[in-house]
Design an enzyme around this catalytic site. Structure first.
Site, PDB file in Angstrom:
ATOM      1  N   TRP A  27       5.106 -10.294  -8.950  1.00  0.00           N
ATOM      2  CA  TRP A  27       6.105 -10.352  -7.654  1.00  0.00           C
ATOM      3  C   TRP A  27       6.992 -11.487  -7.404  1.00  0.00           C
ATOM      4  CZ3 TRP A  27       1.334  -7.051  -8.324  1.00  0.00           C
ATOM      5  CH2 TRP A  27       1.524  -5.938  -7.270  1.00  0.00           C
TER       6      TRP A  27
ATOM      7  N   HIS B 280       7.601  -7.564  -1.927  1.00  0.00           N
ATOM      8  CA  HIS B 280       7.312  -6.642  -0.974  1.00  0.00           C
ATOM      9  C   HIS B 280       7.962  -6.922   0.508  1.00  0.00           C
ATOM     10  CE1 HIS B 280       3.483  -4.795  -2.629  1.00  0.00           C
ATOM     11  NE2 HIS B 280       2.909  -5.779  -1.815  1.00  0.00           N
TER      12      HIS B 280
ATOM     13  N   TRP C 140       0.789   1.836  -8.171  1.00  0.00           N
ATOM     14  CA  TRP C 140       1.545   2.806  -9.564  1.00  0.00           C
ATOM     15  C   TRP C 140       2.989   3.369  -9.696  1.00  0.00           C
ATOM     16  CZ3 TRP C 140       0.860   8.758  -6.332  1.00  0.00           C
ATOM     17  CH2 TRP C 140       0.379   9.864  -7.327  1.00  0.00           C
TER      18      TRP C 140
ATOM     19  N   LYS D 129       0.933  -1.188  -0.464  1.00  0.00           N
ATOM     20  CA  LYS D 129       0.107   0.460   0.052  1.00  0.00           C
ATOM     21  C   LYS D 129       0.750   1.533   0.018  1.00  0.00           C
ATOM     22  CE  LYS D 129      -3.633  -1.602  -0.064  1.00  0.00           C
ATOM     23  NZ  LYS D 129      -4.077  -2.397  -1.723  1.00  0.00           N
TER      24      LYS D 129
ATOM     25  N   MET E 292      -5.939   5.384 -14.188  1.00  0.00           N
ATOM     26  CA  MET E 292      -5.124   4.305 -13.962  1.00  0.00           C
ATOM     27  C   MET E 292      -6.520   3.849 -12.833  1.00  0.00           C
ATOM     28  SD  MET E 292      -1.759   4.222 -12.194  1.00  0.00           S
ATOM     29  CE  MET E 292      -2.371   2.869 -11.140  1.00  0.00           C
TER      30      MET E 292
ATOM     31  N   ARG F 157      -8.986   3.727  -4.429  1.00  0.00           N
ATOM     32  CA  ARG F 157      -9.638   3.328  -3.121  1.00  0.00           C
ATOM     33  C   ARG F 157      -9.866   5.414  -3.561  1.00  0.00           C
ATOM     34  NH1 ARG F 157      -9.538   5.117   2.011  1.00  0.00           N
ATOM     35  NH2 ARG F 157      -7.711   4.893   1.876  1.00  0.00           N
TER      36      ARG F 157
ATOM     37  N   SER G 230      -4.616   2.501   4.385  1.00  0.00           N
ATOM     38  CA  SER G 230      -4.884   1.282   2.886  1.00  0.00           C
ATOM     39  C   SER G 230      -5.083   0.448   2.922  1.00  0.00           C
ATOM     40  CB  SER G 230      -4.020   1.773   1.890  1.00  0.00           C
ATOM     41  OG  SER G 230      -4.065   1.624   0.696  1.00  0.00           O
TER      42      SER G 230
ATOM     43  N   GLY H 228       2.333   2.219  -2.799  1.00  0.00           N
ATOM     44  CA  GLY H 228       2.747   2.975  -4.486  1.00  0.00           C
ATOM     45  C   GLY H 228       3.095   2.045  -5.474  1.00  0.00           C
ATOM     46  N   THR H 229       2.918   0.939  -4.659  1.00  0.00           N
ATOM     47  CA  THR H 229       3.519  -0.690  -6.439  1.00  0.00           C
ATOM     48  C   THR H 229       3.204  -1.029  -7.257  1.00  0.00           C
ATOM     49  OG1 THR H 229       3.195  -1.482  -3.784  1.00  0.00           O
ATOM     50  CG2 THR H 229       3.928  -3.198  -5.841  1.00  0.00           C
TER      51      THR H 229
END
Ligand code: PPS
Length: 314
Positions: A78, A101, A50, A45, A226, A251, A131, A47-48
């Site tokens: 990932w 991550h 993005w 959460k 997006m 969101r 988020s 900005g991955t």
């Protein structure tokens, strides 16, 4: 692979079993990075998605074809998730864009000696918490979050899925001192001046862009574009896995939404834990975005000279 209720514990950190197995996590730790690889590393959460979009667009010189036809998890998989080996083996042309991550202490050894370019994206942790909390409600492969207070407690004690935010951010960003192939950029930088953020990333990737190409990147990675792009907004994921009635992946996309969620008491609690956990760290965070108009009214200055961000440590 459903395993929606399965949690994998790996090196003391919990991961959703829907996406991870012990084998896939082990695979990541032994991954033979190539010097041409581009790795996007984030705590969830932050900005991955993005950054996946920004990198895809930069590598395509602003052409949205790829970002509008291939899901983000296929074009920037990932590394630690169970499908990445197959996706990476199938990818043949161009630099591979890989996402993770994983914390630095787990992935660092695999990166050692490699010239792969690493982009670490961080976000102010209050907005990360909010988020992440909302995402737990819609993602059926994550445990029910419970009350916001319970969720906050788990986040601050470092027992959330994917581990401690504090360790993640401190360990990855401390590498900037020794790794010149690591760029640290923040969600807030992207939010406050997306054009400059795109130029920073393109320079780092040694992929210079013409003004018009920067303009195209800017357009296609805006929040509204997006949000409407099915290849990144996760509406391709079926209801059994993500309950789209309980929220949207794209969101709000704002700095400072935590103010709508934290009580004063929760904010004080957060700040005391933050101060103690970050005392050995000089990172500064942008916690809120003051509207130019609001700032001008406070400062009594003409609109165009107002500064937008409020930067401070907690
Ligand atoms: S994940 O699940 O870890 O991959 O999530 P991640 O992509 O890191 O973070 C999701 C949040 O990023 C916001 N987002 C954006 N904000 C502004 N502009 C753009 N273009 C953008 N793209 C994604 C997304 O809305 C999530 O933040 P919240 O605060 O929940 O809206």
């Amino acid at each position: 692979m459903a395993r929606l209720d399965v949690t994998e514990t790996f090196h003391g950190i919990t991961f959703p079993g829907h996406l991870h197995t012990q084998d896939s996590l082990q695979y990541a730790l032994r991954f033979p990075f190539q010097d041409t690889d581009i790795l996007i590393a984030t705590y969830p959460k932050s900005g991955t998605t993005w950054m996946q979009e920004i990198v895809t667009l930069i590598c395509s010189k602003g052409d949205p074809q790829l970002s509008q036809t291939v899901p983000n998890w296929t074009r920037a998989p990932w590394l630690e998730q169970y499908y990445s080996a197959a996706v990476l083996e199938a990818s043949s042309r161009g630099p591979r864009v890989i996402t993770t991550h994983l914390p630095q202490h787990l992935l660092g050894p695999a990166l050692q000696g490699s010239k792969a370019k690493v982009i670490y994206v961080s976000r102010n942790p209050k907005d990360v918490i909010v988020s992440y909390y909302h995402f737990h409600k819609m993602a059926k492969f994550l445990p029910e979050p419970g009350s916001f207070q319970d969720f906050l407690n788990r986040f601050l004690e470092g027992t959330s899925q994917y581990g401690s935010w504090f360790d993640h951010v401190k360990d990855w960003t401390s590498q900037t001192a020794t790794m010149n192939n690591l760029l640290h950029i923040t969600y807030e930088e992207m939010s406050l001046d997306l054009g400059s953020a795109i130029e920073r990333v393109s320079t780092f990737l040694q992929c210079p862009l013409l003004e018009e190409e920067v303009g195209n990147c800017l357009k296609h990675c805006s929040f509204s574009n997006m949000r409407d792009n099915r290849m990144v907004n996760y509406t391709l994921i079926p209801e059994e896995i993500m309950d789209h009635n309980r929220g949207s992946f794209m969101r709000k996309g704002k700095i400072g939404d935590w103010k709508n969620m934290f009580t004063d008491e929760q904010n004080h609690f957060f700040e005391s834990v933050f101060r103690s956990r970050m005392q050995d760290c000089s990172l500064k965070f942008v916690w809120e975005r003051q509207d130019e108009e609001e700032l001008c009214a406070i400062e009594g200055i003409p609109l165009k000279t107002a500064e937008a961000p409020v930067i401070q440590s907690a």
